[in-house]
Design a protein around this motif. Sequence first.
Motif, PDB file in Angstrom:
ATOM      1  N   TYR A  18      -1.889   9.938  11.328  1.00 41.58           N
ATOM      2  CA  TYR A  18      -1.555   8.665  10.717  1.00 41.58           C
ATOM      3  C   TYR A  18      -0.292   8.124  11.372  1.00 41.58           C
ATOM      4  O   TYR A  18       0.645   8.884  11.616  1.00 41.58           O
ATOM      5  N   PHE A  47      -4.037   4.887  13.978  1.00 36.82           N
ATOM      6  CA  PHE A  47      -3.552   3.546  14.271  1.00 36.82           C
ATOM      7  C   PHE A  47      -2.768   3.545  15.574  1.00 36.82           C
ATOM      8  O   PHE A  47      -1.937   4.414  15.816  1.00 36.82           O
ATOM      9  N   LYS A  69       0.843  -1.197   0.000  1.00 37.83           N
ATOM     10  CA  LYS A  69       0.000   0.000   0.000  1.00 37.83           C
ATOM     11  C   LYS A  69       0.881   1.250   0.000  1.00 37.83           C
ATOM     12  O   LYS A  69       1.117   1.862   1.042  1.00 37.83           O
ATOM     13  N   GLU A  77      -5.619   6.026   0.277  1.00 39.55           N
ATOM     14  CA  GLU A  77      -4.621   4.957   0.311  1.00 39.55           C
ATOM     15  C   GLU A  77      -3.935   4.836   1.675  1.00 39.55           C
ATOM     16  O   GLU A  77      -3.271   3.844   1.964  1.00 39.55           O
ATOM     17  N   GLU A 114      -5.718   5.192   4.625  1.00 41.16           N
ATOM     18  CA  GLU A 114      -6.764   4.998   5.636  1.00 41.16           C
ATOM     19  C   GLU A 114      -6.388   3.943   6.680  1.00 41.16           C
ATOM     20  O   GLU A 114      -6.742   4.070   7.848  1.00 41.16           O
ATOM     21  N   HIS A 115      -5.659   2.916   6.284  1.00 41.06           N
ATOM     22  CA  HIS A 115      -5.264   1.862   7.238  1.00 41.06           C
ATOM     23  C   HIS A 115      -4.321   2.378   8.330  1.00 41.06           C
ATOM     24  O   HIS A 115      -4.136   1.726   9.351  1.00 41.06           O
ATOM     25  N   LEU A 116      -3.746   3.567   8.147  1.00 39.52           N
ATOM     26  CA  LEU A 116      -2.842   4.152   9.143  1.00 39.52           C
ATOM     27  C   LEU A 116      -3.528   5.205  10.020  1.00 39.52           C
ATOM     28  O   LEU A 116      -2.930   5.687  10.979  1.00 39.52           O
ATOM     29  N   TRP A 117      -4.772   5.574   9.686  1.00 32.12           N
ATOM     30  CA  TRP A 117      -5.477   6.625  10.415  1.00 32.12           C
ATOM     31  C   TRP A 117      -5.732   6.210  11.864  1.00 32.12           C
ATOM     32  O   TRP A 117      -6.301   5.165  12.146  1.00 32.12           O
ATOM     33  N   ARG A 137      -7.965  13.356   4.609  1.00 27.55           N
ATOM     34  CA  ARG A 137      -8.398  11.952   4.549  1.00 27.55           C
ATOM     35  C   ARG A 137      -9.084  11.634   3.231  1.00 27.55           C
ATOM     36  O   ARG A 137      -8.893  10.559   2.671  1.00 27.55           O
TER      37      ARG A 137
END
Length: 197
Positions: free
Chosen positions: A158, A151, A93, A144, A146-149, A139
């Motif tokens: 992010y 986290f 990603k 691309e 979003e998986h780190l938002w 956002r």
Amino acid sequence: MGHPPVVIDVAAGARRKAVIGGAVSGVVGLIAIVSVFTGQVLGGPGAYVTAFVIGLVFLLIGLLPVIAWRKLTRPRKLVFDAGGVRWDDPRGKPWAVPWHELSAVVISRTKQRRVQTSDYIMRKIMVRLDLHPADPAFRGRHPEMEHLWEFHRVKNGYRLPLGSAPAYIPIIEGAMRTFAPGLYQGIRDEGFVIGFV
């Protein structure tokens, strides 16, 4: 003339750790299993079964890097340059963020303590790069990422986990001071995580 990009080859560190961890676990597992079959385990049938199961578990852990080798060793690089920061991950990603879209960049780290008997032993420093957007529309422009938002406890930002890699800290600090000193907010220590040896 501008500064050359600063590149951290994250895959190289993952390969090295996978090989070392797999080799150590595999050897421990083999020693335990060979000890069972050569009668070097003391304590009767229960001890034999326990030693065999422990050996098998370590042997399987030793094989994990072999099984997951493609995923562990896929090319991944964190790149800082005059335009911004990016994650080069051709088979994963990838993302890229220009400096003007960020309000702050922080290195966060957690020191992991492992309990051994009654003592605390410092084992690892987990490193993450936290990127905080300059505006709420970020956002929408960067799905691309979003998986780190938010986290792992980061708020309104992010988080890119970089693993147990304290050697990356001075490299990232140097890159931030070179390319975006106004955004760099330093290192944030987030305390300790306790695990068991």
